[in-house]
Design a protein around this motif. Structure first.
Motif, PDB file in Angstrom:
ATOM      1  N   GLY A  20       0.977  -0.630  -0.473  1.00 19.51           N
ATOM      2  CA  GLY A  20      -0.076  -0.241  -0.051  1.00 19.51           C
ATOM      3  C   GLY A  20       1.031   1.324  -0.241  1.00 19.51           C
ATOM      4  O   GLY A  20       0.460   2.000  -0.760  1.00 19.51           O
ATOM      5  N   THR A  21       2.238   1.236   0.510  1.00 21.18           N
ATOM      6  CA  THR A  21       2.727   2.254   1.197  1.00 21.18           C
ATOM      7  C   THR A  21       2.945   3.101  -0.252  1.00 21.18           C
ATOM      8  O   THR A  21       3.657   3.520  -0.891  1.00 21.18           O
ATOM      9  N   ALA A  22       3.909   1.242  -1.407  1.00 22.73           N
ATOM     10  CA  ALA A  22       4.815   1.497  -2.068  1.00 22.73           C
ATOM     11  C   ALA A  22       3.760   2.471  -3.477  1.00 22.73           C
ATOM     12  O   ALA A  22       3.842   2.918  -4.216  1.00 22.73           O
ATOM     13  N   ILE A  23       2.673   1.826  -3.307  1.00 22.88           N
ATOM     14  CA  ILE A  23       1.304   2.285  -4.462  1.00 22.88           C
ATOM     15  C   ILE A  23       1.293   4.043  -3.753  1.00 22.88           C
ATOM     16  O   ILE A  23       1.289   4.821  -5.284  1.00 22.88           O
ATOM     17  N   GLY A  24       1.101   4.552  -2.684  1.00 20.16           N
ATOM     18  CA  GLY A  24       0.833   5.430  -2.486  1.00 20.16           C
ATOM     19  C   GLY A  24       2.178   6.421  -2.932  1.00 20.16           C
ATOM     20  O   GLY A  24       1.754   6.902  -3.739  1.00 20.16           O
ATOM     21  N   TYR A  25       3.327   5.769  -2.237  1.00 23.84           N
ATOM     22  CA  TYR A  25       4.824   6.591  -2.730  1.00 23.84           C
ATOM     23  C   TYR A  25       4.376   6.893  -4.344  1.00 23.84           C
ATOM     24  O   TYR A  25       4.946   8.147  -5.143  1.00 23.84           O
ATOM     25  N   ARG A  26       4.829   5.752  -5.104  1.00 26.47           N
ATOM     26  CA  ARG A  26       4.249   6.148  -6.291  1.00 26.47           C
ATOM     27  C   ARG A  26       3.241   6.418  -7.241  1.00 26.47           C
ATOM     28  O   ARG A  26       4.184   7.427  -8.060  1.00 26.47           O
ATOM     29  N   ALA A  27       2.680   7.682  -6.848  1.00 29.92           N
ATOM     30  CA  ALA A  27       1.581   7.731  -7.518  1.00 29.92           C
ATOM     31  C   ALA A  27       1.353   9.187  -7.298  1.00 29.92           C
ATOM     32  O   ALA A  27       1.606  10.397  -7.754  1.00 29.92           O
ATOM     33  N   ALA A  28       1.846   9.521  -5.974  1.00 30.01           N
ATOM     34  CA  ALA A  28       2.947  10.546  -5.460  1.00 30.01           C
ATOM     35  C   ALA A  28       3.979  11.599  -6.149  1.00 30.01           C
ATOM     36  O   ALA A  28       4.345  12.241  -6.495  1.00 30.01           O
ATOM     37  N   LYS A  29       4.807  10.326  -6.347  1.00 31.74           N
ATOM     38  CA  LYS A  29       5.969  10.917  -7.277  1.00 31.74           C
ATOM     39  C   LYS A  29       5.766  11.313  -8.793  1.00 31.74           C
ATOM     40  O   LYS A  29       6.089  12.205  -9.882  1.00 31.74           O
ATOM     41  N   ASP A  38       7.364  20.960  -7.737  1.00 27.36           N
ATOM     42  CA  ASP A  38       8.505  20.290  -6.482  1.00 27.36           C
ATOM     43  C   ASP A  38       7.757  20.074  -5.176  1.00 27.36           C
ATOM     44  O   ASP A  38       6.148  20.249  -5.043  1.00 27.36           O
ATOM     45  N   ARG A  39       7.919  19.666  -4.090  1.00 28.62           N
ATOM     46  CA  ARG A  39       7.186  18.822  -2.653  1.00 28.62           C
ATOM     47  C   ARG A  39       6.850  20.151  -2.698  1.00 28.62           C
ATOM     48  O   ARG A  39       7.421  21.053  -2.496  1.00 28.62           O
ATOM     49  N   PRO A  40       5.269  20.134  -2.711  1.00 27.84           N
ATOM     50  CA  PRO A  40       4.825  21.314  -2.719  1.00 27.84           C
ATOM     51  C   PRO A  40       4.259  22.415  -1.055  1.00 27.84           C
ATOM     52  O   PRO A  40       4.956  21.411  -0.542  1.00 27.84           O
ATOM     53  N   VAL A  41       4.524  23.506  -0.750  1.00 29.52           N
ATOM     54  CA  VAL A  41       4.689  24.012   0.183  1.00 29.52           C
ATOM     55  C   VAL A  41       3.440  24.478   0.597  1.00 29.52           C
ATOM     56  O   VAL A  41       2.197  25.087  -0.092  1.00 29.52           O
ATOM     57  N   ASP A  42       2.514  24.458   1.963  1.00 32.22           N
ATOM     58  CA  ASP A  42       1.130  24.945   2.261  1.00 32.22           C
ATOM     59  C   ASP A  42       0.168  24.361   1.217  1.00 32.22           C
ATOM     60  O   ASP A  42      -0.144  23.283   0.667  1.00 32.22           O
ATOM     61  N   GLU A  43      -0.516  24.684   0.666  1.00 34.07           N
ATOM     62  CA  GLU A  43      -1.821  24.471   0.075  1.00 34.07           C
ATOM     63  C   GLU A  43      -1.451  24.625  -1.104  1.00 34.07           C
ATOM     64  O   GLU A  43      -2.685  24.226  -2.578  1.00 34.07           O
ATOM     65  N   GLU A  44      -0.532  24.359  -2.244  1.00 40.78           N
ATOM     66  CA  GLU A  44      -0.616  24.993  -3.725  1.00 40.78           C
ATOM     67  C   GLU A  44      -1.067  23.665  -4.658  1.00 40.78           C
ATOM     68  O   GLU A  44      -1.295  23.930  -5.790  1.00 40.78           O
ATOM     69  N   SER A  55      -1.588   3.558   1.312  1.00 43.58           N
ATOM     70  CA  SER A  55      -1.027   4.095   0.477  1.00 43.58           C
ATOM     71  C   SER A  55      -1.687   6.447   0.719  1.00 43.58           C
ATOM     72  O   SER A  55      -0.487   6.465   0.829  1.00 43.58           O
ATOM     73  N   VAL A  56      -2.238   6.401   1.249  1.00 42.63           N
ATOM     74  CA  VAL A  56      -2.572   7.681   1.669  1.00 42.63           C
ATOM     75  C   VAL A  56      -1.407   8.501   2.076  1.00 42.63           C
ATOM     76  O   VAL A  56      -1.058   9.406   2.659  1.00 42.63           O
ATOM     77  N   ASP A  57      -0.734   7.659   3.529  1.00 44.18           N
ATOM     78  CA  ASP A  57       0.041   7.746   4.478  1.00 44.18           C
ATOM     79  C   ASP A  57       1.561   7.598   3.561  1.00 44.18           C
ATOM     80  O   ASP A  57       2.077   9.411   3.590  1.00 44.18           O
ATOM     81  N   ALA A  58       1.417   7.340   2.563  1.00 41.75           N
ATOM     82  CA  ALA A  58       2.989   7.317   1.657  1.00 41.75           C
ATOM     83  C   ALA A  58       2.831   9.276   1.036  1.00 41.75           C
ATOM     84  O   ALA A  58       3.703  10.147   0.676  1.00 41.75           O
ATOM     85  N   ILE A  59       1.248   9.368   0.512  1.00 43.28           N
ATOM     86  CA  ILE A  59       0.642  10.919  -0.317  1.00 43.28           C
ATOM     87  C   ILE A  59       1.326  11.410   0.610  1.00 43.28           C
ATOM     88  O   ILE A  59       1.781  12.717   0.374  1.00 43.28           O
ATOM     89  N   GLN A  60       1.131  11.557   1.663  1.00 41.79           N
ATOM     90  CA  GLN A  60       1.196  12.829   2.253  1.00 41.79           C
ATOM     91  C   GLN A  60       2.390  13.092   2.334  1.00 41.79           C
ATOM     92  O   GLN A  60       2.831  14.766   2.758  1.00 41.79           O
ATOM     93  N   VAL A  61       3.897  12.140   2.942  1.00 44.84           N
ATOM     94  CA  VAL A  61       5.249  12.103   3.018  1.00 44.84           C
ATOM     95  C   VAL A  61       5.731  12.984   1.431  1.00 44.84           C
ATOM     96  O   VAL A  61       6.068  13.677   1.674  1.00 44.84           O
ATOM     97  N   THR A  63       3.824  14.509  -0.876  1.00 46.54           N
ATOM     98  CA  THR A  63       3.009  15.769  -1.229  1.00 46.54           C
ATOM     99  C   THR A  63       3.387  17.032  -0.473  1.00 46.54           C
ATOM    100  O   THR A  63       3.214  18.058  -0.800  1.00 46.54           O
ATOM    101  N   GLY A  64       3.071  16.544   1.054  1.00 45.22           N
ATOM    102  CA  GLY A  64       3.091  17.561   1.723  1.00 45.22           C
ATOM    103  C   GLY A  64       1.850  18.085   2.006  1.00 45.22           C
ATOM    104  O   GLY A  64       1.229  18.383   2.614  1.00 45.22           O
TER     105      GLY A  64
END
Length: 200
Positions: A20-29, A38-44, A55-61, A63-64
């Motif tokens: 699951g984290t591998a899936i989220g990591y790939r989706a986010a990248k 770039d890795r976004p800041v705030d709400e952009e 997967s959602v944990d990976a996406i948070q890490v 994308t921010g």
């Protein structure tokens, strides 16, 4: 230059390696690359997830995006679908997983069930951990088009997170954001205290 967040940071945050984290990591990248961010800041950057899996944990890490900032939106559809929006450019993409875990490893579910059954041995658990790590590595190495269906989509940009006044529930006394409160017999109540009207 885009800062690459290593998968080890996801594992540190989530607590273990899993498909699951591998899936989220790939989706986010993929999203950051496709949307040229770039890795976004705030709400952009904004993410809509359609499941509450690992997967959602990976996406948070990566994308921010977080629930607290209001730029991670959860829709409880149970689907491995992820939509990303770059607010600066207005561009967005939708990624949907092409293959289930069982299609990626036909024995994975069987090994997991055996490992966590009453009869599961220490060796069974070790085998499951090894298989889980192997499958995660496979997902990390798959090509983007093999793993996901990628669509450039047009989406209406959700409004930025708003702050709401807190009001006291007249039944339990807990504070509730005003947009989540209900009126019951003229009283302001929270959702858990509200009695749904049902004539069935």
């Amino acid at each position: 230059m885009q800062k690459i967040i290593p998968f080890s940071e996801v594992t540190k945050f989530h607590g273990h390696v899993c498909p699951g984290t591998a899936i989220g990591y790939r989706a986010a990248k993929i999203s950051l690359k496709e949307l040229q961010s770039d890795r976004p800041v705030d709400e952009e950057f904004l993410t809509i997830v359609e499941n509450d899996s690992c997967s959602v944990d990976a996406i948070q890490v990566v994308t921010g995006c977080t629930l607290g900032k209001g730029n991670l939106i959860f829709k409880d559809y149970g689907k491995q679908v992820y939509t990303f929006l770059n607010r600066n450019t207005g561009k967005s993409i939708r990624l949907s997983l092409k293959k289930s875990i069982d299609e990626l490893d036909s024995d994975f579910s069987k090994i997991r069930t055996k490992a966590f059954s009453k009869e599961g041995t220490h060796e069974d658990k070790l085998e499951f951990k090894s298989r889980k790590n192997d499958l995660s590595e496979k997902i990390l190495e798959m090509s983007a088009d093999e793993l996901f269906k990628l669509e450039h989509v047009t989406m209406e940009e959700p409004e930025e997170a708003r702050l709401f006044q807190s009001i006291k529930c007249e039944k339990c006394g807990d504070y509730v954001a005003e947009h989540r409160a209900r009126i019951e017999e003229g009283n302001i109540v929270c959702i858990p205290c509200f009695k749904e009207y049902n004539r069935n």
